[in-house]
Scaffold this motif. Structure first.
Motif: not given
Length: 354
Positions: A11-16, A187-192
Motif C-alpha cells: 500500500r505504501s510502495e505500490t499503491p497503483g 504491476e507490483i514487480l514492475s513498480t518495485l
C-alpha cells in the motif's frame, strides 16, 4: 498463513497496483477461492451454531451464504481445499540450509474429513466445482490463475503473491463497509523493479510460516536491502552479528516452497458450473442438517431476481397501487360546471378557421 506486513508495504510502495472494486466488477469471472480462509473466518468470527442434534453447522451455514452471495453477483467460484501442509513449516534449519521436520503449525483446526465432505457436498449441489489441493490451497489457487483457468484468486493470505498469483482479491464478502481489494502482481514487480525471485526473498525477510526471520530487520529496511543487494545470500554477508540470524532461518527451503510448490494438476481440470439443485440443497441443509427452512429458502430465492421482481409487480397490480390503476377523483364524482363557467361558455363566439 501469510506474509508479515506485506500488505502495508505494498500500500505504501505500490499503491497503483492495488485497486478497489465493486462486486459487479467480477460478474462472469472465474474466481479460485481459498476454502480454508472462508472456513477460518466462519470458525473464528461467527458464534457457534449448533443444530438440534448438537452438531456445529457454523461453517456449513457460512459457506452456503457466502456462495449464494457470489452466485447472486454473477461470479463463477471454484473452491480449492487444503491438502497436507508442507512438513517444512516452522522447521529447524541447520548451518548448510537444510531443514529438520517439526510439527506443522495451525492457528485454527481445519474441519475433519467428515465435515469437509459436508462442505464439498453442499458446493456440488450448488453446481460449484471443487478442487482438492495436495498441499497449500492458495498455491493451487495461484496455479489456476497462472494457467488462465481462473481470472483471480480469492483469499486473505498475502502469500498467494509469492506463490505467483497474478491477481489477488481480498475482502470479497457481503460486507458493504469493506471495499474489495485487488492486487496486481506484474504491476507490483514492475513498480518495485524486482524479479519474482527477489520478491519471494523479500517475503521471506518480512516473515512467513516456513521459517523464522532475521532479528531487527523491519519491513522498510528489508525492502531497501533486497533492492540494493538482490538476494538473501548477499544480505547475509553484510550482517556480522550472528545473534541476529536465528538457527532456524530456513530461507533456502522457504524459497523453494514458494517457487516450486506442490499443486494440483490444473491443466487436467475440466471446470464446469451446473444449475443449483435447489430441492436437494433444501433437503440437505434443512432436512439433514436441521437449518432453518425459511432462511434457506430465502437465500435460494436471491438467485432469482427476475422472478422476485415479477412477483412484486403482480402483487402491486393486484393491490391497485400502480399509477395506471389509480383512479382520479373525477371517476367518483360528477363534475358540474359553475354558473360563471356556463355563462362564459355560452357567451363565447367560436373562432372560424380560414
Amino acid at each position: 498463513m501469510g506474509i508479515t506486513h506485506l500488505a502495508d508495504v505494498l500500500r505504501s510502495e505500490t499503491p497503483g497496483a492495488i485497486q478497489t472494486r465493486p462486486p459487479d466488477h467480477y460478474r462472469g469471472k472465474i474466481l479460485a477461492v481459498d476454502a480454508s480462509v472462508f472456513i477460518w473466518q466462519f470458525q473464528s468470527a461467527i458464534p457457534t451454531l449448533n443444530n438440534r442434534t448438537g452438531e456445529d453447522i457454523s461453517v456449513l451455514q457460512g459457506l452456503f451464504n457466502r456462495t449464494i452471495y457470489m452466485l447472486e453477483k454473477g461470479m463463477k467460484p471454484v473452491y480449492v481445499f487444503d491438502g497436507v501442509p508442507p512438513e517444512r513449516k516452522r522447521a529447524k534449519v541447520s548451518q548448510d540450509g537444510s531443514c529438520q521436520v517439526r510439527r506443522p503449525f495451525r492457528a485454527v483446526e481445519s474441519p475433519g474429513p467428515e465435515r469437509q465432505g459436508d462442505l464439498k457436498k453442499l458446493l456440488r449441489l450448488m453446481g460449484v466445482p471443487v478442487v482438492q489441493a495436495p498441499s497449500e490451497a492458495e498455491a493451487t489457487c495461484a496455479a489456476l490463475v497462472k494457467s488462465d483457468k481462473a481470472w483471480g484468486a480469492v483469499t486473505e493470505d498475502m502469500d498467494a503473491l509469492p506463490f505467483g498469483c497474478t491477481r489477488l482479491i481480498r475482502n470479497l464478502k457481503a460486507d458493504k463497509k469493506k471495499e474489495i481489494e485487488e492486487y496486481n502482481l506484474p504491476e507490483i514487480l514492475s513498480t518495485l523493479k524486482m524479479s519474482r525471485e527477489q520478491f519471494v526473498d523479500l517475503c521471506i525477510l518480512l516473515g512467513c510460516d516456513y521459517t523464522s526471520k532475521i532479528k531487527g530487520l523491519g519491513e522498510k529496511k528489508a525492502l531497501k536491502m533486497i533492492q540494493k543487494y538482490g538476494t538473501i545470500e548477499n544480505i547475509l554477508q553484510t550482517i556480522r552479528s550472528e545473534d541476529r540470524i536465528p538457527s532456524d532461518f530456513c530461507y533456502k527451503e522457504a524459497r523453494r516452497l514458494f517457487l516450486e510448490p506442490e499443486v494440483a494438476d490444473v491443466t487436467a481440470l475440466d471446470l464446469e458450473w451446473k444449475k443449483v439443485e435447489e430441492g436437494q440443497v433444501l433437503q440437505f441443509l434443512s432436512g439433514e442438517k436441521f437449518m432453518n427452512k425459511e432462511r434457506v429458502q430465502q437465500a435460494l430465492q436471491k438467485l432469482h431476481p427476475v422472478k422476485t421482481s415479477r412477483k412484486r409487480k403482480a402483487k402491486s397490480g393486484a393491490s391497485g397501487s400502480s399509477a395506471e390503476n389509480q383512479k382520479k377523483i373525477n371517476d367518483f364524482f360528477t363534475v358540474k360546471k359553475s354558473a360563471t363557467q356556463s355563462k362564459t361558455s355560452m357567451g363565447s363566439t367560436p373562432t372560424s378557421s380560414r
